[in-house]
Design a protein around this motif. Structure first.
Motif, mmCIF file in Angstrom:
data_model
loop_
_atom_site.group_PDB
_atom_site.id
_atom_site.type_symbol
_atom_site.label_atom_id
_atom_site.label_comp_id
_atom_site.label_asym_id
_atom_site.label_seq_id
_atom_site.Cartn_x
_atom_site.Cartn_y
_atom_site.Cartn_z
ATOM 1 N N VAL A 37 42.432 50.845 40.360
ATOM 2 C CA VAL A 37 41.412 50.162 41.287
ATOM 3 C C VAL A 37 39.992 51.065 41.336
ATOM 4 O O VAL A 37 40.412 52.267 41.845
ATOM 5 C CB VAL A 37 41.828 49.645 42.372
ATOM 6 N N LEU A 38 38.861 50.795 41.039
ATOM 7 C CA LEU A 38 37.782 51.238 41.249
ATOM 8 C C LEU A 38 37.146 50.708 42.576
ATOM 9 O O LEU A 38 37.072 49.362 42.866
ATOM 10 C CB LEU A 38 36.747 50.941 40.216
ATOM 11 N N LEU A 39 36.912 51.638 43.663
ATOM 12 C CA LEU A 39 36.880 51.106 44.849
ATOM 13 C C LEU A 39 35.304 51.703 45.417
ATOM 14 O O LEU A 39 35.296 52.917 44.912
ATOM 15 C CB LEU A 39 37.726 51.764 46.131
ATOM 16 N N PHE A 40 34.519 50.871 45.614
ATOM 17 C CA PHE A 40 33.132 51.254 46.177
ATOM 18 C C PHE A 40 32.972 51.202 47.275
ATOM 19 O O PHE A 40 33.509 50.860 48.023
ATOM 20 C CB PHE A 40 32.358 49.944 45.255
ATOM 21 N N GLU A 41 31.761 52.106 47.691
ATOM 22 C CA GLU A 41 31.560 52.472 49.165
ATOM 23 C C GLU A 41 31.104 51.215 49.792
ATOM 24 O O GLU A 41 31.372 51.331 51.173
ATOM 25 C CB GLU A 41 30.481 53.441 49.093
ATOM 26 N N ASP A 42 30.800 50.162 49.252
ATOM 27 C CA ASP A 42 30.464 49.021 50.085
ATOM 28 C C ASP A 42 31.809 48.075 50.270
ATOM 29 O O ASP A 42 31.726 47.097 50.793
ATOM 30 C CB ASP A 42 29.345 48.267 49.214
ATOM 31 N N THR A 43 33.009 48.758 49.913
ATOM 32 C CA THR A 43 34.293 48.216 50.009
ATOM 33 C C THR A 43 34.558 46.872 48.962
ATOM 34 O O THR A 43 35.647 46.212 48.862
ATOM 35 C CB THR A 43 34.608 47.470 51.424
ATOM 36 N N GLY A 44 33.591 46.869 47.833
ATOM 37 C CA GLY A 44 33.963 46.224 46.906
ATOM 38 C C GLY A 44 34.804 46.715 45.835
ATOM 39 O O GLY A 44 35.072 47.968 45.923
ATOM 40 N N GLU A 45 35.711 46.022 45.262
ATOM 41 C CA GLU A 45 36.683 46.601 44.192
ATOM 42 C C GLU A 45 36.732 46.001 42.894
ATOM 43 O O GLU A 45 36.084 44.853 42.570
ATOM 44 C CB GLU A 45 37.901 46.339 44.660
ATOM 45 N N LEU A 46 37.141 46.832 41.710
ATOM 46 C CA LEU A 46 37.264 46.184 40.407
ATOM 47 C C LEU A 46 38.522 46.516 40.073
ATOM 48 O O LEU A 46 38.898 47.539 40.029
ATOM 49 C CB LEU A 46 36.133 47.000 39.665
ATOM 50 N N LEU A 47 39.304 45.535 39.527
ATOM 51 C CA LEU A 47 40.610 45.770 39.570
ATOM 52 C C LEU A 47 40.871 45.931 38.004
ATOM 53 O O LEU A 47 40.044 45.857 37.007
ATOM 54 C CB LEU A 47 41.571 44.522 39.973
ATOM 55 N N PRO A 48 42.032 46.574 37.656
ATOM 56 C CA PRO A 48 42.118 47.059 36.188
ATOM 57 C C PRO A 48 42.306 45.663 35.247
ATOM 58 O O PRO A 48 41.874 46.022 34.001
ATOM 59 C CB PRO A 48 43.617 47.659 36.399
ATOM 60 N N ASP A 49 42.602 44.604 35.817
ATOM 61 C CA ASP A 49 42.452 43.389 34.924
ATOM 62 C C ASP A 49 41.077 42.698 34.814
ATOM 63 O O ASP A 49 40.668 41.731 34.089
ATOM 64 C CB ASP A 49 43.490 42.317 35.394
ATOM 65 N N GLY A 50 39.992 43.589 35.397
ATOM 66 C CA GLY A 50 38.742 43.059 35.304
ATOM 67 C C GLY A 50 38.162 42.171 36.442
ATOM 68 O O GLY A 50 37.119 41.609 36.591
ATOM 69 N N GLN A 51 39.155 41.707 37.285
ATOM 70 C CA GLN A 51 38.815 41.174 38.392
ATOM 71 C C GLN A 51 37.764 41.633 39.318
ATOM 72 O O GLN A 51 38.229 42.845 39.699
ATOM 73 C CB GLN A 51 40.313 40.476 39.093
ATOM 74 N N ILE A 52 37.048 41.149 40.109
ATOM 75 C CA ILE A 52 36.053 41.596 40.966
ATOM 76 C C ILE A 52 36.556 41.260 42.493
ATOM 77 O O ILE A 52 36.634 39.816 42.851
ATOM 78 C CB ILE A 52 34.602 41.260 40.610
ATOM 79 N N ILE A 53 36.607 42.102 43.349
ATOM 80 C CA ILE A 53 36.667 41.774 44.884
ATOM 81 C C ILE A 53 35.513 42.097 45.563
ATOM 82 O O ILE A 53 35.051 43.208 45.378
ATOM 83 C CB ILE A 53 38.011 42.600 45.220
ATOM 84 N N ALA A 54 35.015 41.003 46.135
ATOM 85 C CA ALA A 54 33.705 41.246 46.959
ATOM 86 C C ALA A 54 33.972 42.097 47.995
ATOM 87 O O ALA A 54 35.051 42.306 48.474
ATOM 88 C CB ALA A 54 33.101 39.564 47.045
ATOM 89 N N PRO A 55 32.744 42.664 48.328
ATOM 90 C CA PRO A 55 32.706 43.682 49.374
ATOM 91 C C PRO A 55 33.412 43.049 50.706
ATOM 92 O O PRO A 55 33.006 41.811 51.057
ATOM 93 C CB PRO A 55 31.423 44.013 49.706
ATOM 94 N N HIS A 56 34.288 43.536 51.643
ATOM 95 C CA HIS A 56 34.874 42.854 52.397
ATOM 96 C C HIS A 56 34.914 43.723 53.669
ATOM 97 O O HIS A 56 35.709 44.007 54.693
ATOM 98 C CB HIS A 56 36.123 42.407 52.516
ATOM 99 N N ARG A 57 33.627 44.525 53.916
ATOM 100 C CA ARG A 57 33.303 45.207 55.175
ATOM 101 C C ARG A 57 33.316 44.313 56.334
ATOM 102 O O ARG A 57 32.838 43.407 56.418
ATOM 103 C CB ARG A 57 31.932 45.968 55.096
ATOM 104 N N PRO A 58 33.891 44.834 57.519
ATOM 105 C CA PRO A 58 33.956 44.028 58.760
ATOM 106 C C PRO A 58 32.481 43.834 58.951
ATOM 107 O O PRO A 58 31.745 44.570 59.152
ATOM 108 C CB PRO A 58 34.983 44.660 59.546
ATOM 109 N N ALA A 59 32.308 42.648 59.707
ATOM 110 C CA ALA A 59 31.191 42.125 60.379
ATOM 111 C C ALA A 59 31.027 43.032 61.637
ATOM 112 O O ALA A 59 31.844 43.380 62.302
ATOM 113 C CB ALA A 59 30.949 40.678 60.635
ATOM 114 N N HIS A 60 29.614 43.572 61.774
ATOM 115 C CA HIS A 60 29.333 44.538 62.946
ATOM 116 C C HIS A 60 29.133 43.420 64.205
ATOM 117 O O HIS A 60 28.667 42.517 64.118
ATOM 118 C CB HIS A 60 28.182 45.357 62.842
ATOM 119 N N VAL A 61 29.567 43.750 65.307
ATOM 120 C CA VAL A 61 29.540 42.969 66.647
ATOM 121 C C VAL A 61 28.622 43.665 67.255
ATOM 122 O O VAL A 61 28.470 44.848 67.804
ATOM 123 C CB VAL A 61 30.796 43.036 67.187
ATOM 124 N N MET A 62 27.521 42.832 67.591
ATOM 125 C CA MET A 62 26.345 43.191 68.509
ATOM 126 C C MET A 62 26.728 43.025 69.861
ATOM 127 O O MET A 62 26.891 41.599 70.120
ATOM 128 C CB MET A 62 24.968 42.677 67.977
#
Length: 65
Positions: A37-62
């Motif tokens: 898995v390629l893990l990006f600093e924005d929490t997005g991912e690229l899986l070995p099969d080419g599937q893209i996982i969108a960034p899933h950083r938790p929302a900040h609570v103000m």
């Protein structure tokens, strides 16, 4: 692919981000995990099969001051 004991989670498991990094490039914003898995600093991912996982950083609570 993983040679660790106990083995790291596979790329298709829910906890895939817990796999150990085998290459870490913070200056470029990504890490390659031992499960492929390629893990990006924005929490997005690229899986070995080419599937893209969108960034899933938790929302900040103000809070009001």
């Amino acid at each position: 692919m993983c040679q660790h004991q106990p083995p790291c989670p596979s790329a298709d498991s829910a906890d895939r981000e817990a796999a150990l990094p085998v290459a870490h490039h913070p200056e470029q914003g990504w890490s390659l995990l031992c499960n492929g898995v390629l893990l990006f600093e924005d929490t997005g991912e690229l899986l070995p099969d080419g599937q893209i996982i969108a960034p899933h950083r938790p929302a900040h609570v103000m809070t009001a001051a």
